[in-house]
Design a protein around this motif. Structure first.
Motif: not given
Length: 687
Positions: A304-310, A402-406, A377-383, A351-359
């Motif tokens: 998933a990561v190599k295809a561009g997702y988290q 399923r709401h944590k991304g598309g 908790v928000y993701f940049h591109n959760l796959g 926690r703040r640093d981790l959430l920022a890194g995820l987003q």
């Protein structure tokens, strides 16, 4: 005309405001609720020949009074009334306790119907109920009378009378809710007739047919919810189509320090096929303890990561989250992937640093507890989301992910092998992949059951293993001494074993210890600085020490079979022969059966099947879980054949195009009304 589900129960004659309030406590608000409040058993008032009654059984017999009654009073207001009764040519003694008012009615030669417990040695019936059918017809004679779960001022006789009134007045309004082709296909009673016969069975054949109909209905409607949810996700095709490169996966697998088993290769392929589809994956990966599920999940996350997702890995406890985070860091470090850890014990800044890194997408894979599904908790591109040991997650809870991304793909892992019937019920909305093989070179764990007086021998065995540079676990169910349970506790046991092995390092691990202290204890054990680890069931997950070869479980009868098997799986993870010693003096047949099963098989799927039979579905995972429905009539263990039939029918119906066309069929509309009561389907488009 209103349906019976809309008519208040108060409209029924004989239901006062007081009785209505008591019925509400049972969840009975409408006539429909009342008619669906089925008895949990039946009192058998069918007349039997005394020769057919076994000693100690309860039965109903017909006899003739042959002696004057004898009344004995004792204690405060207590009495014993007895007389001789001829039953089927045999002279027996009938005894009533605290029924002195019947004395005048027990006259010579009078016919009497007795229901009670038969004592063959004494030739005595201890009577619980009696009637005199000679003067008037008995309402109960030769019948099966329903017994309801009741309380308060509601009596069985009132409930039976009220149910009869409801059936008489509203029985004709009970609507069919199954497709007619299924009713015909399985030769089922109509719903109206089945409801009537469950309350008034007539005979065992009719009652059995009524139960068969309602068991099928319950299981079918539940399975339809799961299969419709599954089909809806496939139809939407609005998930994440992760274009995983096969060459990338192959290179990663070849770089692993071990060879994948055939089962691991097969499940990886099944998961990758799902990930490439435009519909969301919803797959269960199950396998025995130590079968290598985590590596399969790691391959999927890497793809998933190599295809561009988290990717995200969610686990039930912090100790397991830390274990998985370390494992993934080791696997991914040479490939440049960033792994984060999110648990409830993080400081606010971390926690703040981790959430920022995820987003921002800096973190590729995050491992965490249920904190992962919190609102902030928000993701940049959760796959891809992987959940481990999340039995508590029913359909509703899993849908939150399923709401944590598309609509990311979801892979659920379990190291508790699940019997087929329970998998169909608890995870029926999912596709299932199973790893049955163990990694190459694994030796079966030898399991023994000993009594407490053999503990010294077991400790002597630990001494021999430690002399061979091996290590051992000693598990007990409590942390501290309890007045309620006379079982070995970890703190006292740690002191005792430390005294028995003064020359060895004996560690102590339990759930109340701070995370840093747990890490220190686990690290010391993993490095063989500690030879014996005394622990509670915190080691059931999260501790992987290949050098440990002995698992001693104290008071083993207090654990369920699946938990015993999980604990046993902490050893046998290396190249050396491993042993599990169950220390138990079980007083119950169930406890003895558990010990027997554990010594007979290492197969987790067989252990799970036997555990389901012994404990029942509600307690299979240790507690009542939201993913497991409580059926009114059906039983997952005894009705497994109907469950599989209902699942197949529901899947076939959910894949019919006509099922998804609103108004296409009257019966489908009714089924959709049932589905819409579930939050998952509220507001969903049917086209």
């Amino acid at each position: 005309m209103s349906s019976i589900d809309e008519i208040p129960v108060r409209q029924l004659k004989g239901v006062s405001a007081l009785k209505e309030g008591e019925l509400h406590a049972f969840g009975i608000h409408t006539i429909g609720d009342l008619l669906n409040y089925f008895p949990f058993r039946y009192e058998d008032y069918r007349i039997r020949e005394l020769t057919d009654v076994k000693n100690g059984d309860k039965a109903t017999v017909l006899g003739r009074i042959c002696s004057m009654p004898v009344l004995q009073r004792y204690g405060r207001g207590k009495s014993r009334l007895s007389c001789k009764v001829e039953v089927d040519g045999l002279l027996v003694t009938a005894v009533w306790f605290n029924r002195h008012f019947l004395r005048e009615q027990l006259t010579l030669d009078r016919e009497v119907m007795l229901t009670g417990k038969w004592d063959q040695q004494r030739r005595q019936i201890t009577v619980s109920e009696s009637e005199f059918p000679g003067e008037r017809d008995s309402a109960k004679r030769d019948t099966l009378q329903p017994v309801y779960s009741i309380g308060g001022n509601i009596t069985q006789s009132w409930m039976r009378k009220t149910m009869l009134a409801a059936l008489t007045q509203y029985g004709g309004m009970i609507a069919e809710n199954l497709p007619y082709d299924l009713v015909d296909k399985h030769r089922l009673m109509t719903r109206g007739e089945a409801v009537r016969r469950l309350h008034l069975p007539g005979d065992t054949r009719e009652g059995g047919e009524a139960r068969r109909r309602m068991v099928y209905e319950e299981l079918f409607l539940f399975q339809l919810k799961l299969q419709a949810y599954r089909a809806m996700n496939r139809r939407r095709q609005d998930g994440v189509a992760i274009r995983v490169d096969s060459d990338v996966i192959r290179s990663f697998a070849e770089a692993l320090p071990f060879q994948l088993t055939d089962g691991q290769k097969r499940t990886v392929n099944e998961i990758l096929v799902d990930m490439r589809r435009p519909s969301s994956m919803n797959r269960l990966l199950q396998g025995d303890v130590g079968s290598g599920k985590t590596v399969v999940a790691a391959i999927a996350l890497y793809g998933a990561v190599k295809a561009g997702y988290q990717g995200a890995l969610m686990v039930p406890t912090e100790i397991l989250a830390e274990q998985h985070a370390r494992s993934l860091q080791r696997l991914f470090e040479s490939f440049g992937l960033q792994v984060g850890l999110l648990t409830g014990s993080l400081t606010e800044k971390r926690r703040r640093d981790l959430l920022a890194g995820l987003q921002m997408g800096i973190i590729d894979v995050v491992v965490g507890t249920h904190a992962l599904i919190q609102d902030d908790v928000y993701f940049h591109n959760l796959g891809l989301v992987v959940t481990d040991e999340q039995h508590r997650f029913g359909v509703n809870q899993r849908s939150i992910l399923r709401h944590k991304g598309g609509n990311p793909d979801v892979l659920t892992m379990t190291a508790t092998p699940i019997p087929r019937t329970l998998a169909i019920t608890a995870f029926g909305d999912m596709d299932v992949s199973t790893i049955k093989e163990m990694p190459h070179g694994r030796k079966p764990i030898r399991t023994y059951w000993v009594k407490h007086d053999a503990l010294d021998r077991a400790l002597g065995f630990i001494r021999k293993q430690v002399a061979s540079e091996r290590q051992a676990y000693v598990i007990c169910p409590l942390i501290e001494e309890s007045e309620k349970l006379e079982v070995q506790n970890a703190i006292d046991l740690h002191m005792a074993i430390s005294g028995a092995f003064p020359d060895l390092q004996v560690g102590l691990l339990h759930g109340r210890m701070p995370a840093s202290e747990k890490d220190e204890v686990m690290g010391s054990f993993a490095a063989n600085e500690t030879q014996v680890l005394v622990a509670t069931t915190v080691v059931e997950v999260g501790v992987d020490v290949p050098n440990a070869t002995v698992m001693i479980i104290m008071d083993a009868e207090r654990f369920g079979l699946s938990q015993l098997h999980q604990l046993r799986g902490r050893v046998g993870r290396g190249e050396h022969q491993s042993y599990c010693i169950l220390v138990a003096d079980p007083k119950s047949e169930t406890g003895r059966e558990r010990m027997k099963v554990m010594t007979e098989t290492n197969d987790g799927f067989e252990v799970a099947r036997r555990d389901l039979e012994l404990r029942g579905p509600g307690d299979f995972f240790g507690t009542k879980q939201s993913g497991l429905p409580e059926f009114r009539v059906a039983d997952m263990v005894s009705d497994y054949e109907v469950l599989e039939l209902a699942r197949d029918d529901a899947a076939e119906l959910a894949n019919r195009e006509a099922f998804w066309l609103e108004g296409a069929d009257n019966c489908y509309t009714k089924l959709w009304n049932v589905l819409r009561r579930d939050p998952i389907f509220q507001g969903e488009q049917l086209d």
